[in-house]
Scaffold this motif. Sequence first.
Motif, short mmCIF file in Angstrom:
data_model
loop_
_atom_site.label_atom_id
_atom_site.label_comp_id
_atom_site.label_asym_id
_atom_site.label_seq_id
_atom_site.Cartn_x
_atom_site.Cartn_y
_atom_site.Cartn_z
N PRO A 115 1.01 -1.12 -0.02
CA PRO A 115 0.10 0.02 -0.09
C PRO A 115 0.87 1.40 0.08
N THR A 116 0.69 2.25 -0.77
CA THR A 116 1.38 3.45 -0.85
C THR A 116 1.68 4.27 0.28
N VAL A 117 0.73 4.33 1.24
CA VAL A 117 1.10 4.76 2.49
C VAL A 117 2.16 4.28 3.29
N THR A 118 1.99 2.80 3.31
CA THR A 118 3.11 1.88 3.97
C THR A 118 4.14 2.04 3.39
N LEU A 119 4.26 2.02 2.26
CA LEU A 119 5.55 2.20 1.31
C LEU A 119 6.29 3.58 1.81
N LEU A 120 5.44 4.44 1.72
CA LEU A 120 6.07 5.77 2.23
C LEU A 120 6.72 5.97 3.45
N GLY A 121 5.75 5.20 4.30
CA GLY A 121 6.15 5.16 5.75
C GLY A 121 7.46 4.27 6.16
N ALA A 145 11.69 9.42 11.25
CA ALA A 145 11.22 8.19 11.59
C ALA A 145 10.03 8.14 12.31
N LEU A 146 9.88 9.05 13.09
CA LEU A 146 8.25 9.42 13.61
C LEU A 146 7.20 9.48 12.70
N THR A 147 7.57 10.38 11.65
CA THR A 147 6.50 10.38 10.49
C THR A 147 6.30 9.34 9.88
N GLY A 148 7.39 8.53 9.40
CA GLY A 148 7.34 7.18 8.92
C GLY A 148 6.40 6.10 9.69
N LEU A 149 6.66 6.16 11.03
CA LEU A 149 5.85 5.51 11.86
C LEU A 149 4.28 5.54 11.75
N VAL A 150 4.17 6.78 11.76
CA VAL A 150 2.91 7.44 11.85
C VAL A 150 2.20 7.08 10.87
N PHE A 151 2.78 6.83 9.55
CA PHE A 151 2.18 6.33 8.43
C PHE A 151 2.13 4.89 8.50
N LEU A 152 3.27 4.30 8.85
CA LEU A 152 3.41 2.76 8.81
C LEU A 152 2.55 2.06 9.77
N THR A 153 2.07 2.53 10.75
CA THR A 153 1.17 2.01 11.90
C THR A 153 -0.38 2.30 11.40
N GLY A 154 -0.42 3.34 10.60
CA GLY A 154 -1.81 3.65 9.89
C GLY A 154 -2.53 4.68 11.08
N VAL A 155 -1.58 5.42 11.79
CA VAL A 155 -2.45 6.39 12.58
C VAL A 155 -3.01 7.37 11.72
N ILE A 156 -2.37 7.84 10.73
CA ILE A 156 -2.64 8.44 9.67
C ILE A 156 -2.74 7.77 8.20
N GLY A 157 -3.99 7.15 7.93
CA GLY A 157 -4.18 6.47 6.78
C GLY A 157 -4.71 7.41 5.65
N PRO A 158 -5.17 6.38 4.65
CA PRO A 158 -5.36 7.25 3.50
C PRO A 158 -6.91 7.96 3.79
N ALA A 159 -7.87 7.23 4.73
CA ALA A 159 -8.75 8.15 4.87
C ALA A 159 -8.86 9.24 6.15
N TRP A 160 -7.72 9.38 6.61
CA TRP A 160 -7.54 10.13 7.62
C TRP A 160 -8.16 11.40 7.42
N VAL A 161 -9.08 12.09 8.34
CA VAL A 161 -9.31 13.67 8.15
C VAL A 161 -9.40 14.26 9.37
N TRP A 162 -8.88 15.51 9.22
CA TRP A 162 -9.08 16.56 10.36
C TRP A 162 -9.84 17.58 10.14
N GLU A 163 -10.94 17.51 10.69
CA GLU A 163 -12.26 18.67 10.33
C GLU A 163 -11.86 19.80 11.34
N LEU A 164 -11.65 20.96 10.74
CA LEU A 164 -11.42 22.23 11.19
C LEU A 164 -12.65 22.80 11.63
N ASP A 165 -12.54 23.07 13.00
CA ASP A 165 -13.91 23.57 13.56
C ASP A 165 -14.09 24.97 13.04
N TRP A 166 -14.23 25.27 12.07
CA TRP A 166 -14.37 26.85 11.48
C TRP A 166 -15.45 27.20 11.22
#
Lengths: 377, 542
Positions: B55-61, B155-176
């Motif tokens: 998976p692309t995100v895993t590879l990048l991570g 390494a931290l960014t990579g691990l975040v991607f690798l573990t799926g904490v931020i996956g392809p479906a991740w979204v951060w709704e800004l409460d604006w």
Amino acid sequence: MPTVTDALGGRVIDALGAQLRRVMEFADETEPPALAIISAMTLSLLATLVGFLAVSDLTIVPFSVFLAAAGIGWFRYQEETAYTIALMMTVSTILILGLIIVFIFRESIPVIRYESATVFGITVPGIRMFIQPEWDAVSPPIRYSMVPMIHGTVMVTLIASAVAAPLGVSAALFLSEIAPATVREVVKPGVEILAGIPSIVYGFIGFTVLGPWASDQFRTTGQGSYLFVGIVVGLMALPTVVSVAEDALSSVPESMKSGSLAMGTTDWQTMTSITLPAAFSGVSAAVLLGVGRAIGETMAATVMLRGVPRLTEPLVNVFYGQETLTSIIARNYGEADGLQMDALFVAGVILFITVLVISVGAQYIEWRMHKRLGGEI
Amino acid sequence: MADASQTDAKLVESETTETDAVAGVAVGLSAVLFSLSVAAMFERVSLTGSLLGLPTVTLLGGLLTALGVAVVAFGAGSRLGYVETDPDPSAGLVAGFGAAVPWIVVGGSVASQTLALGTAVGVVAGMAVGGVAFALTVLPREDVGSTLPLGSLLALTGLVFLTGVIGPAWVWELDWAQQAAITAEFLIPVATLFSALYGGWASAKAYGGFGARGRHMGAYVLVYLNALSIVAFLFILVAFVVVQGIPGLLNGVELGLGSGPQTTILGVSVTLPVSVPFVMNGVALFNDFQGVLPAIVGTVWLVLGAVVLAVPLGVGAALFLTEYADRGRFTQVVEIATNGLWSTPSIVFGLFGFAFLIPRFGNGKSLLSGMVTLGFMLLPLVVITSREAMLSVPDEYRDASAALGVSKWQTIRSVVLPAALPGVVTGVILGVGRIAGETAPILLTMAGGTFVPGSQTVDVLGSFQFTSAPPFVANPALLEATSALPYQLYALISAGVGASSNVGNADEFRWATALVLLVVVLSFYAIGIATRYYFRRRLKHT
């Protein structure tokens, strides 16, 4: 600004005084017939100017007189005629700037009167345009606030500068210090061509490609965001920064650089500790001029923004792009008349003054740098 | 300087070891990540899909983690003496700030969003984390300082991607109030991009063995990348417009004798052997193919008018400033005025033309007002470039001419002007390229319709006529609104989808207009640059 114009005006008067004295000397030395021709040219051109300003159909008459006088002068007294014409052409550049100032200020007066407000018991003309954020040209109360547009211009300019300044200075370093001659021959025209791509083409690409993409990525309602207008405008300001900064960097004397290299430093050390500090003011002038370009950029902003003059909520929401000072003029000139048209002129005045101050500031900085480096001004 | 760096490179090559190879691989890895992130940003690589079986995100991570670990390991190895390097006592303040900024962002967003502690705590936490990163960069020896904070960030960014904490479906709704969200589609490529830049910088420093040479390497990687990106950007931009515009431009093209429209060249009627309807037609109901001929002709006249007005004025002013006037208040004021005019926004010129010229030229938008407005815009450019050209004429030329006993004007006319001519011509051509693409000033002074019939193609020379009332000469063509390419493109964009009924495929029509505009403007630039190149070569030879 009034002080600046006053100072400028004072200088012009001084300069013209000096010029007048020289004209007197010139008159003493010149043959009477040549003098007559020159006076005829000057007077008829002045009359043409007056006629043109007064919107007279008869303007053509003094202008023909001028052409005839210049024609005769060219064949009989070429020396004096050429001098006079060149002087007139020089004066015309100042005249055009003066006319721009007078006319855009004059058109904006009615709305400045309309938007007067009382602050601390004193009525200040035009202040209401800056203390409340409502722009409503249709339904009463009719308000022409500049605040949303100033906000938009500030946002776009900040983002654009964040793009153009580092990339531009680094590209200038590359061109003037690092690149081998052959690479420079390719990259330098490339940067120039980048400056030549019309802003409407950037705007068109931004509108058709970037806009939908950005609204999809950030899940905004509708398209148009300060973030992407800022990035596009930054790329457009980039060539200005590169070429001015490159001039500044290459005006650092070669002996200074060689001296540093002879101490055994690396090229990069020489750049950061000798070249960049020595050219610092020139480089900052380049960034300033780039900022000026970004402020004045019109068409890309007009096409990519939403065209609703209001503040974004919250103010830092760069994912929505409403309107800038430039785009409101380009978008509304068509249906605007009366006060609304005058309000557009106020936007023009703000732009003009800001950019003029930036330009004069940049020139002052450059002038100081040249003086310090001991070069010719 | 180029020679010096070549020598450096040779010295490095001769000492290549396995550890250098590791650092070199890390630089290469950063380059791969950089290109992957750019591709992902423009959706050339799908984040939800897979790449090389992963998976692309895993590879990048995974790649980011590997890069981060390699960078940290190299730093640690150098500190413990396994790798021979030449580090300074500290990585320096610039590197410190460079490392602090991403850590402030990471710390701030984790504290305020992930842990939901609020904005105030977020700011404090961001500052604290950034401060630690700054201290870790500045205080230890350079080999640790310039690798540890950045490597662990990667390494931290990579691990975040690798573990799926931020996956392809991740979204951060800004409460604006105006709703917006930061999606994984945006965050993952951008985070990868910046991480790759930092990784490349750190590993290039390591490759150079830290110290002065390491910094040199690190900086050069970034500077070269920047220059390369600018050229690539230009290339992609032009290529994109060409690819999009070609179909519309080539609509109904015919080749062959007698296929083109008839025209008169030097009094002889000729049938062109090629027919490109897009640039030879206007818009009409019964046309098979619609075109933009009136706008092209409008642009040509516009530019001609501006040149006729601005070039004599500008060259004359430059001549006076360099040859006649003494340096003083007057020349200073003129210089400030020309530079001020140069940086005045184009829309302000438009407003000026609207307020000043339109009431004086027939009270309506007209070609003449557009010409004069653009002429005013061109003027400062002509003054500046002509002045430069005249100043670069050596004083010996003037002295030699004066020694012959001729007058000042004769010197100017037969020595200074011919010598300065190449510079003036180049400057004028480049200036014309700039104004030919300007939309804003003509928007308010001469704009015509969106789709212009071919019958409205302006014919300036053919419509001069003499009248009995002043001003005795009239030219209706000059006083009519007409179109120009940049304005036509703007009108097409703002007219929206509703305009499509008129021209069949509106999108094709727009892109083709953009392409024609780009071709017109860039050919001015090409001619200008070629002229400069030619004159420079000739000057070198003689």
